[in-house]
Each structure stands twice: as structure tokens, then as C-alpha cells.
Design a protein around this motif. Structure first.
Motif, PDB file in Angstrom:
ATOM      1  N   UNK A   4       0.830  -1.198   0.000  1.00 12.73           N
ATOM      2  CA  UNK A   4       0.000   0.000   0.000  1.00 12.73           C
ATOM      3  C   UNK A   4       0.866   1.250   0.000  1.00 12.73           C
ATOM      4  N   UNK A   5       0.505   2.193  -0.881  1.00 13.28           N
ATOM      5  CA  UNK A   5       1.165   3.482  -0.952  1.00 13.28           C
ATOM      6  C   UNK A   5       0.114   4.561  -0.715  1.00 13.28           C
ATOM      7  N   UNK A   6       0.503   5.816  -0.895  1.00  9.52           N
ATOM      8  CA  UNK A   6      -0.403   6.913  -0.548  1.00  9.52           C
ATOM      9  C   UNK A   6      -1.722   6.843  -1.301  1.00  9.52           C
ATOM     10  N   UNK A   7      -1.664   6.565  -2.594  1.00  8.19           N
ATOM     11  CA  UNK A   7      -2.901   6.563  -3.374  1.00  8.19           C
ATOM     12  C   UNK A   7      -2.966   5.389  -4.345  1.00  8.19           C
ATOM     13  N   UNK A   8      -2.275   4.295  -3.991  1.00  3.00           N
ATOM     14  CA  UNK A   8      -2.289   3.147  -4.897  1.00  3.00           C
ATOM     15  C   UNK A   8      -1.839   1.899  -4.148  1.00  3.00           C
ATOM     16  N   UNK A   9      -2.124   0.762  -4.738  1.00  6.48           N
ATOM     17  CA  UNK A   9      -1.686  -0.528  -4.218  1.00  6.48           C
ATOM     18  C   UNK A   9      -1.045  -1.320  -5.353  1.00  6.48           C
ATOM     19  N   UNK A  10      -0.062  -2.142  -4.992  1.00  5.25           N
ATOM     20  CA  UNK A  10       0.581  -3.001  -5.975  1.00  5.25           C
ATOM     21  C   UNK A  10       0.610  -4.430  -5.435  1.00  5.25           C
ATOM     22  N   UNK A  11       0.388  -5.371  -6.336  1.00  5.82           N
ATOM     23  CA  UNK A  11       0.455  -6.776  -5.954  1.00  5.82           C
ATOM     24  C   UNK A  11       0.672  -7.619  -7.200  1.00  5.82           C
ATOM     25  N   UNK A  12       1.017  -8.872  -6.972  1.00  3.99           N
ATOM     26  CA  UNK A  12       1.189  -9.818  -8.078  1.00  3.99           C
ATOM     27  C   UNK A  12      -0.073 -10.660  -8.184  1.00  3.99           C
ATOM     28  N   UNK A  13      -0.568 -10.761  -9.401  1.00  5.50           N
ATOM     29  CA  UNK A  13      -1.815 -11.478  -9.667  1.00  5.50           C
ATOM     30  C   UNK A  13      -1.525 -12.742 -10.465  1.00  5.50           C
ATOM     31  N   UNK A  14      -2.028 -13.869  -9.980  1.00  4.68           N
ATOM     32  CA  UNK A  14      -1.963 -15.128 -10.715  1.00  4.68           C
ATOM     33  C   UNK A  14      -3.222 -15.220 -11.572  1.00  4.68           C
ATOM     34  N   UNK A  15      -3.041 -15.043 -12.875  1.00 10.28           N
ATOM     35  CA  UNK A  15      -4.184 -14.963 -13.791  1.00 10.28           C
ATOM     36  C   UNK A  15      -4.821 -16.341 -13.975  1.00 10.28           C
ATOM     37  N   UNK A  16      -6.152 -16.323 -13.974  1.00 10.91           N
ATOM     38  CA  UNK A  16      -6.906 -17.561 -14.232  1.00 10.91           C
ATOM     39  C   UNK A  16      -7.533 -17.544 -15.615  1.00 10.91           C
ATOM     40  N   UNK A  17      -8.204 -16.424 -15.945  1.00  7.84           N
ATOM     41  CA  UNK A  17      -8.855 -16.344 -17.255  1.00  7.84           C
ATOM     42  C   UNK A  17      -8.704 -14.946 -17.847  1.00  7.84           C
ATOM     43  N   UNK A  18      -8.750 -14.882 -19.172  1.00  6.69           N
ATOM     44  CA  UNK A  18      -8.864 -13.637 -19.921  1.00  6.69           C
ATOM     45  C   UNK A  18     -10.134 -13.718 -20.749  1.00  6.69           C
ATOM     46  N   UNK A  19     -10.787 -12.583 -20.912  1.00  9.19           N
ATOM     47  CA  UNK A  19     -12.034 -12.607 -21.668  1.00  9.19           C
ATOM     48  C   UNK A  19     -12.212 -11.385 -22.538  1.00  9.19           C
ATOM     49  N   UNK A  20     -13.078 -11.555 -23.543  1.00 12.33           N
ATOM     50  CA  UNK A  20     -13.413 -10.458 -24.460  1.00 12.33           C
ATOM     51  C   UNK A  20     -14.691 -10.846 -25.185  1.00 12.33           C
ATOM     52  N   UNK A  21     -15.600  -9.883 -25.340  1.00 11.12           N
ATOM     53  CA  UNK A  21     -16.856 -10.127 -26.051  1.00 11.12           C
ATOM     54  C   UNK A  21     -17.633 -11.306 -25.451  1.00 11.12           C
ATOM     55  N   UNK A  22     -17.702 -11.321 -24.119  1.00 11.73           N
ATOM     56  CA  UNK A  22     -18.457 -12.343 -23.368  1.00 11.73           C
ATOM     57  C   UNK A  22     -17.906 -13.752 -23.543  1.00 11.73           C
ATOM     58  N   UNK A  23     -16.678 -13.857 -23.984  1.00 16.42           N
ATOM     59  CA  UNK A  23     -16.015 -15.158 -24.086  1.00 16.42           C
ATOM     60  C   UNK A  23     -14.725 -15.109 -23.281  1.00 16.42           C
ATOM     61  N   UNK A  24     -14.441 -16.194 -22.560  1.00 15.82           N
ATOM     62  CA  UNK A  24     -13.227 -16.232 -21.753  1.00 15.82           C
ATOM     63  C   UNK A  24     -12.520 -17.569 -21.953  1.00 15.82           C
ATOM     64  N   UNK A  25     -11.256 -17.594 -21.624  1.00 14.77           N
ATOM     65  CA  UNK A  25     -10.455 -18.806 -21.749  1.00 14.77           C
ATOM     66  C   UNK A  25      -9.399 -18.799 -20.649  1.00 14.77           C
ATOM     67  N   UNK A  26      -8.932 -19.981 -20.310  1.00 14.18           N
ATOM     68  CA  UNK A  26      -7.964 -20.129 -19.231  1.00 14.18           C
ATOM     69  C   UNK A  26      -6.585 -19.642 -19.657  1.00 14.18           C
ATOM     70  N   UNK A  27      -5.903 -19.004 -18.714  1.00 11.61           N
ATOM     71  CA  UNK A  27      -4.564 -18.461 -18.969  1.00 11.61           C
ATOM     72  C   UNK A  27      -3.699 -18.739 -17.742  1.00 11.61           C
ATOM     73  N   UNK A  28      -2.414 -18.980 -17.959  1.00 12.57           N
ATOM     74  CA  UNK A  28      -1.472 -19.180 -16.858  1.00 12.57           C
ATOM     75  C   UNK A  28      -0.495 -18.015 -16.802  1.00 12.57           C
ATOM     76  N   UNK A  29       0.217 -17.906 -15.704  1.00 11.95           N
ATOM     77  CA  UNK A  29       1.224 -16.862 -15.563  1.00 11.95           C
ATOM     78  C   UNK A  29       0.812 -15.776 -14.592  1.00 11.95           C
ATOM     79  N   UNK A  30       1.778 -14.911 -14.270  1.00 16.00           N
ATOM     80  CA  UNK A  30       1.568 -13.845 -13.294  1.00 16.00           C
ATOM     81  C   UNK A  30       1.872 -12.482 -13.901  1.00 16.00           C
ATOM     82  N   UNK A  31       1.154 -11.466 -13.405  1.00 14.73           N
ATOM     83  CA  UNK A  31       1.414 -10.086 -13.783  1.00 14.73           C
ATOM     84  C   UNK A  31       1.427  -9.231 -12.523  1.00 14.73           C
TER      85      UNK A  31
END
Length: 849
Positions: free
Chosen positions: A104-131
Motif C-alpha cells: 500500500x502506498x499513498x494513493x495506490x496498491x501493488x500486488x502480483x496477480x496469478x491470472x486464471x482467465x482472460x475474456x473479451x466479447x463475453x467469451x473467456x479462456x484459461x490463462x497461466x502466468x503472473x502479472x
């Protein structure tokens, strides 16, 4: 052969380190490394079967194993569903689980996210990796394990590609993070709160409750420091307080590492030793010390868990545990060999630790202390007369040992501190002598005692924390007093690898210049043992004297090289710095005169300070501590904000600007630094015209002297169009820096400067915007080379394709900081050498057939 490797862990550790370093620098040779491992493993097993001694085979094997161990981070093979394949494309509906405790910082937060799915146009699919995700705004209470969703673009991680610059991409790769995303707090949805009761979650809950309990003791600076010391949360510590700790030479106290774990282990060992000395059972079996060692591991592990088990804490726990186990097993161990075993274990568990600053500093400090005490004899402690020493004598001896330990740690880590932080504290020895005992043996034990008492009685636990914060408040008063001393700390240039190696060789030589009277080992013939060790000491002593002389000669040669490179050179050098979306150019004139033209920058320096993080390291690596003149083309943040840090820390003599003001925080801070440091800033009339400095001619062509008076009638005269335009000429080569001028300003410039604009190299106006680089302007400049300073895949669309097409039609060679990184040019007045940092992409802007 028996004593060939009397410290066997050391050659194996050095072999592993060599392999990891080679794997990081030259990745991709996995097959060859696997072949080496297979062949040499078979040879070793064969030698063992034949009962033969092997010396070089294990070394080669460990080099190959070290090489292979780092490959999954340096040269990963991504599966088809990995997030790296979906970066830099378009926004996605991202769903994932928070993998780390949000910072936590003054006006923001940072963390690492383990992605499960990505989606677009009401369709999603499983994804691996971290951002890595940055959430701007307040109001969310996020925790590790929460499942969240948001809409954002995933960006690949890129470096500022400057020579010797920090490799941020590799740093994140070591965390297995391959992208970044940004989202506003109001656009993020918590899909599921982590309600599980895993061990990790239980520890996180405990850390949160302890943190809340610390907040109940008050709201001063000491609460933030106490959180850092007990639960490893440094987010509440202000930048000013961090800088105060660094200037006082005790910044290491804010990050839980070997010092903290070692203090906890020492305090716990002494306490349990005293406690068990009252037990007849332990006394009868002579187990007071061994029992104390076993019980000491409990608070060590609890402290490590409570502090978040960061990588530095994990390394410290492993290192201390290895030393405690060596004592427990009663093996006749060599402390340096034990230290090597601890380092090897850490590298086996996590090979990228080798490149961690905390790993390097921790082990270097401990090694310097151990080796220093092995080589330095304290006269009054070697008295073997049998006379009983007084308690005051023992106290003075312990204080001296503590003083020596601090001194050896500071000297041992000096070149690394200079390399990574470019600052050394001149009062660090005194500060450590005072503050470390207060924090280590009073504040931290009180904090840990409160943790143990918390489940039993909150009120008593709170009393312990209040006592700790009271003591800590007094300590912070001392820290601030010391840090404010004008001589407390000095900024330093960056040592080269060669200089660092020379320092450590000289350190070894100095410690071995004095002979140490050898003592015979138990179970050996005394006379033979003493003679053998004495002959070894004579050899080491003579070698040390010779090595010291050679190192002094090497340092002298190195000093002459840098004196020539800084002050005696007669060529003109220009470095177009990769500052993202911004301009920054370093001009190194003959005889060591330095000019920094613009400094790049983001709108908020508290988020990322280009001056401190990008430009200053470049200057320090070039051994530059004085910038004679700063030139600000115009007060937009992407040109101005990076200059603030430089003006504050680089002994700036002059500032040239067009004197146009801006109502921004950055401009106000810039003026404050100029006034505080009493930097000469003449009016624009004193800047415009021709300046000749050490053979380099500087022409200030624009804006007109009376441009400020014309702004009311001619509204096109905005900050960009009022940019200061400079041409630097040396012999037949010239360089034009037009700032962010647009078409109207270019027309006026062409009419006033005319043919004088002709230049060898042109910095593209306004980062290659379509509003600049008119045909008339390019015809007058007629550049051979155009350099575009812009960010990677700029959100402003710089450089615009139509502008790139104009440069191609003009027959220019096009380079860009976004693709080529920093671009270094040098000229003797007749020839021009151009060296992009990324050479293999040097012509990516060229027209394709």
C-alpha cells in the motif's frame, strides 16, 4: 590430497556461482549443460567406485548444475496459454487471484496477480502466468488470496535501455512476473474474498492483528518503523525517514535480514541458556547449550513467519539455522565453510538469489566479519596468564568486538553499497554502535514479547508495544539528528567491477600483512604443527605484501584512465538517454565540461523519479559528480522533472531556461532547489545567442527574446512552441535540439535562423509528433541522422507514421530510444561515431520495400 580442500564447500559454491552467472549471461545452451552433467556425474561415480580422489570433476559438475538451475528464469519456455502471449494486444477482462500481500502506498496498491482467465466479447479462456497489478485510488481492502476481476490492457515488461542500467525485466522475471496492468479502484471487482484458513492465511491474519495493535500505540513515525521490524511492513515509512536511516548508515535495519534474525537468535540463545542452567536435568546431561540452540530456533522461525518470510528473511533464517545446527551437531566446523554451505543451500532453493542485493550484502558482511576476526588479533584477549578478568574488562572487550564487527561489516560491504546505492555514510560506524543495540536488544525483543503475549493478554501485549515505541521514538530522534549533520553522508560515483575486485583483493592483502602466531592443533605434534603453520604464514605474508603493491598499481592505472576519460579527453560526446516519453541528453564537452539538456520525467516524481532512477545512475557510472550546466527547453514534466534530482545532488553551477514559468509542483520544486543551492540562473537575454565552451559552439536560436510579451496576442505561443532551441557544433559536426516546437514555431525559426539550422544530427521535434517536422524545417536542417526520443508504444502515437515517412523521404538514418535505447555519439570534429545500445534493432524505423 586429504587437505587439498580443507573448506570443501567454498570451491563448490564458487563453481555454482560461476555457473549461475554464466547461465544468466549466455542462456540457451541447456543441452550442452545436460551432457556435461551426465558425463561428469558418471566420472565422479566411477572415481568413487574405484576409491580415487577427484578434485576438478565436482567443480565442473557444479558449474553445469548452476548453469541449468537459472535457465527457467532467464530462458523460460512458455506454454501456449501463458499470459506473455496476450500482452500488448488489446484490453482484456482479467480474472485472477492475488498472489502476494498488496503493498500500500499513498494513493495506490501493488500486488502480483496469478491470472486464471482472460475474456473479451463475453467469451473467456484459461490463462497461466503472473502479472503485476497497480490499483490507483483508495477504498478497497484487498488481501492475498482474493479473487478479483477488472478490465485492462496487459503490457509487457520493458527496460529503460541505457548502458549499465537496472535490468527491471530480469528482476521481474526472477519473480516469475511477465506483464503489468493498471486499473482504477472503482473499476476493480472482488469476486471472492479469501475465506480459507490455510497456514498462510492464519499467519497473514496474525500479522494484520499485530499491525492493528501497533497502530493503537499512536500515529507517529515510530509505529511505521515498528511494523517494519516486527511484521516486515515498510509501507508506513515515509521516504524522508528512509533517507534519514540511509544517511545515518543504518538503512539495513528497516529490512529484516541476517542482522535481525541473528540478534533474535542470540537473544533467544542467551535467554534459554540462562533458563536451562536452572534445570538439573539439563545440567546433569550437559545439555544447557544444546537445549538453548534447539529452543532458539522456535523464535527464529516465528519471527521469520511474522515478518512475511520475504526472500531476504528466508535467506537469513536459513543462514542462522545452518550455524545453529553446526553448533548442535558438535562438529568441528569452520565458520567460513559453514557460511558457504548456507549460501549454497539458498542458491539451490532459489538460484536468482545470487543477483539479490540483500543476498550479496548479507553474505559479504558476515564473511568480512568472520575472516576479519580470524586474521586480526586483539592483544589484550590473548593473555594466557590465567589471571581472572574483571567484569568491566569483559564488558569493554565485548564492546570492542561489537565495534570491530560493525567496522568490518561496513568496510566489507563498502564497494557494494557504492555500486548499488551511490551513497556512503560517514557516521555509520557510530550510528550502528548506538542504534543497533537499542533496536536489536530492546525494541525487537519487546515487540516479539508482545506477539507471544497477544493470545494470552492483549493489555500486557499493548504495554510491551508502547514501551517499544517509546524507546524507538528516542532512537529515531538520534537518527534524525545524525542524518541532518551536513557531513553525515556523501554521494559517490559507481565503481566498476574491476575496481570492486581490486578492493576485495586489497582488503584480503591488508588483513594478511601481519603474521599471526600459529597454535598447534589438538592431537598433533606441537613442534611440527607450529612449523608447518609458520611456514604457511610466511608465504601468505609475503604474498599479501606483493598483492597489495600490485593492487595499488592497478588502482593507479585505473585512476589515470578515468582522469583522461573525464577531464583530459578532447572529443565531444553526446548521449541521448532512454527516458521513456521524454527528452534527456547528456553533452560531455572536451576537458570535462558537462551539460544536461532536459531530464525527462513523469508527471509525479513520487511514483517514479527519472532523475534519481535513470539519469543519476548514468552520470555516476561515468564518474560524473558535477554537471556544469542544466538546460531546460521548457517546463513540461517530461522535460523538467528529471532535472530536480540532478540540480539537488550534482553540484550544478548554471541553469539555462527560457524563464517561462509553469504552475506545477515540479516547477516549484525545481526553483526551490535552484534557490537553496544558490545555482546561477541568468535571464533569458543572458542565455540567447552564441556560447563557446572548450571548443564547442552553442547557438540558442529560439524562442525570440520578447516571446513572453507576445503570448497574449499570439495564442499559439504555448509551452511547447516556446521551447528553447539549441545547436551544438564541434568542427564539421553539429547537433540540433529543438525541444517540443510545433509547425508555427518551426516556420518562425526557419525565417529567423535560416541556413544556420543545418545540422548533422536532429533530435525529432516533439518526439516525432505529426504536428511538427514540417517540410520547410527539414529542408533547412537537412540532417543525416534523426533521433526520436519517445516511449515504447507511446499512448500518444509517437512517432507518427507520416513523420517517419518524411524522414525516410529526406534520406535520413532514423534511430529511436524506444527501439534502440540510449544512443551515444562521439566526434573529433571530423568523423562521427554512433552507438545505439540495442544495435540489432537500429534500423527498425527504416522504410521497407
Amino acid at each position: 590430497m586429504k587437505n587439498k580442500y580443507f573448506r570443501p564447500a567454498i570451491p563448490l559454491l564458487l563453481s555454482m556461482i560461476s555457473g549461475i552467472a554464466a547461465g544468466s549471461s549466455f542462456p540457451g545452451y541447456d543441452v550442452a549443460a545436460y551432457v556435461v552433467v551426465s558425463v561428469f556425474a558418471c566420472l565422479i561415480f566411477h572415481a568413487i567406485y574405484k576409491k580415487r580422489t577427484v578434485l576438478l570433476l565436482p567443480i565442473v559438475l557444479f558449474v553445469a548444475l548452476g548453469y541449468l538451475s537459472i535457465q527457467s528464469w532467464i530462458n523460460p519456455r512458455f506454454p501456449p496459454d501463458h499470459v506473455v502471449h496476450f500482452a500488448d494486444i488489446s484490453p482484456w477482462e482479467i480474472v485472477g487471484v492475488i498472489d502476494t500481500l498488496p503493498a500500500k502506498y499513498s494513493n495506490r496498491e501493488k500486488f502480483i496477480l496469478r491470472i486464471q482467465t482472460l475474456g473479451k466479447n463475453n467469451k473467456s479462456f484459461s490463462v497461466s502466468g503472473k502479472i503485476r497489478v497497480t490499483v490507483s485510488g483508495k477504498g478497497l481492502k484487498l488481501a492475498r488470496g482474493d479473487r478479483i476481476g477488472f478490465f485492462s490492457r496487459i503490457k509487457s515488461i520493458r527496460n529503460f535501455n541505457n548502458p549499465g542500467g537496472f535490468d527491471y525485466k530480469r528482476y521481474m522475471a526472477f519473480k516469475k512476473v511477465w506483464g503489468t496492468a493498471y486499473v482504477a479502484a472503482q473499476r476493480l471487482t472482488v469476486l471472492n474474498k479469501n475465506s480459507g484458513k490455510s497456514i498462510g492465511q492464519i499467519i497473514e491474519d496474525a500479522r494484520g492483528r499485530i499491525s492493528d495493535l501497533i497502530d493503537e500505540t499512536g500515529s507517529g513515525k515510530e509505529q511505521g518503523v515498528l511494523k517494519a521490524l516486527i511484521v516486515g511492513d515498510r509501507n508506513s515509512i515515509s521516504q524522508n525517514l528512509r533517507e534519514a536511516f540511509n544517511r545515518a548508515g543504518i538503512g539495513h535495519l528497516l529490512a529484516i535480514s541476517g542482522l535481525h534474525i541473528g540478534i533474535v537468535a542470540t537473544a533467544a540463545f542467551l535467554f534459554f541458556k540462562w533458563l536451562l542452567s536452572h534445570s538439573k536435568l539439563f545440567l546433569r546431561h550437559a545439555w544447557t547449550k544444546k537445549g538453548a540452540v534447539i529452543f532458539s530456533m522456535v523464535p527464529v522461525f516465528i519471527y521469520g513467519l511474522l515478518s512475511g518470510m520475504s526472500p531476504s528473511t528466508q535467506r537469513a533464517v536459513i543462514m542462522v539455522t545452518v550455524f545453529l545446527m553446526a553448533f548442535l551437531l558438535e562438529s568441528e566446523h569452520d565458520p567460513i565453510n559453514t557460511l558457504a554451505v548456507a549460501a549454497m543451500l539458498i542458491l539451490i532453493i532459489h538460484p536468482p538469489s545470487l543477483f539479490s542485493i540483500s543476498f550479496q550484502l548479507s553474505f559479504t558482511a558476515v564473511l568480512a566479519i568472520i575472516y576479519g576476526f580470524l586474521r586480526v588479533q586483539i592483544p589484550w584477549t590473548s593473555d594466557s596468564s590465567g589471571i581472572k578478568k574483571s567484569s568491566s574488562f569483559k564488558a569493554v572487550t565485548k564492546l570492542f568486538y561489537f565495534f570491530m564487527a560493525s567496522f568490518l561489516a561496513i568496510i566489507g560491504t563498502l564497494p557494494l553499497v557504492m555500486f548499488y546505492f551511490n551513497q556512503i555514510s560517514l557516521v555509520g560506524l557510530c550510528s550502528n554502535f548506538i542504534i543497533v543495540p537499542i533496536i536489536g536488544f530492546v525494541v525487537v525483543p519487546l515487540g516479539l514479547l508482545s506477539v507471544f503475549l497477544y493470545p494470552l493478554t492483549i493489555s500486557v501485549s499493548l504495554v510491551c508495544l508502547k514501551a517499544g515505541t517509546f524507546v524507538l521514538a528516542q532512537a529515531l530522534g538520534i537518527v534524525n539528528f545524525v542524518a541532518e549533520l551536513p557531513f553525515a553522508a556523501v554521494k559517490t560515483v559507481t565503481p566498476t567491477y574491476f575496481e570492486i575486485c581490486c578492493f576485495y583483493v586489497l582488503f584480503w592483502a591488508v588483513l594478511n600483512l601481519k603474521r599471526i602466531r600459529p597454535e598447534a592443533s589438538a592431537g598433533q605434534n606441537n613442534v611440527q604443527s607450529i612449523e608447518h603453520k609458520a611456514s604457511g604464514q610466511v608465504f601468505i605474508h609475503k604474498s599479501a605484501a606483493l598483492v597489495a603493491m600490485l593492487v595499488v598499481l592497478a588502482f593507479s592505472a585505473d585512476a589515470c584512465y578515468w582522469l583522461y576519460n573525464r577531464f583530459w579527453h578532447d572529443d565531444f560526446r553526446i548521449t541521448m538517454i532512454d527516458a521513456g516519453h521524454g527528452n534527456a541528453a547528456l553533452l560531455e564537452l572536451p576537458k570535462g565540461y558537462n551539460i544536461l539538456l532536459d531530464g525527462g520525467g513523469f508527471s509525479d516524481n513520487s511514483v517514479f523519479d527519472i532523475g534519481a532512477r535513470i539519469i543519476a545512475p548514468i552520470l555516476w557510472r561515468k564518474k560524473i559528480k558535477t554537471v556544469d550546466t542544466l538546460i531546460l527547453s521548457h517546463p513540461n514534466s517530461d522535460h523538467l522533472n528529471g532535472l530536480i534530482y540532478i540540480a539537488k545532488h550534482f553540484n550544478v553551477k548554471n541553469v539555462w531556461t527560457n524563464n517561462e514559468k509553469a504552475n506545477t509542483l515540479g516547477y516549484k520544486k525545481f526553483v526551490e532547489v535552484i534557490e537553496k543551492n544558490k545555482i546561477h540562473m541568468p535571464g533569458y537575454k543572458g542565455v540567447t545567442g552564441i556560447h563557446d565552451i572548450n571548443g564547442v559552439r552553442l547557438d540558442i536560436f529560439y524562442p525570440p527574446v520578447d516571446f513572453i510579451n507576445k503570448r497574449e496576442q499570439e495564442r499559439w505561443r504555448n509551452l511547447n512552441n516556446n521551447s528553447l532551441v539549441l545547436k551544438a557544433s564541434f568542427g564539421s559536426k553539429s547537433f540540433l535540439f529543438p525541444g517540443d516546437i510545433k509547425a508555427r514555431a518551426e516556420y518562425e525559426l526557419v525565417s529567423t535562423a535560416g541556413d544556420r539550422l543545418k545540422s548533422t544530427v536532429l533530435l525529432a521535434p516533439h518526439h516525432g509528433s505529426k504536428t511538427s517536422s514540417t517540410k520547410a524545417f527539414l529542408e533547412k536542417v537537412d540532417p543525416q541522422i534523426v533521433i526520436i526520443s519517445s516511449g515504447w508504444k507511446s499512448r500518444f502515437g509517437f512517432p507518427h507514421p507520416s513523420v517517419v515517412e518524411k524522414y525516410n523521404e529526406q534520406g535520413c538514418r532514423i534511430l529511436g530510444t524506444a527501439l534502440n535505447g540510449a544512443i551515444t555519439m562521439s566526434t573529433d570534429g571530423q568523423t562521427l561515431k554512433v552507438r545505439p545500445t540495442i544495435i540489432n534493432e537500429s534500423e527498425l524505423f527504416a522504410r521497407r520495400p
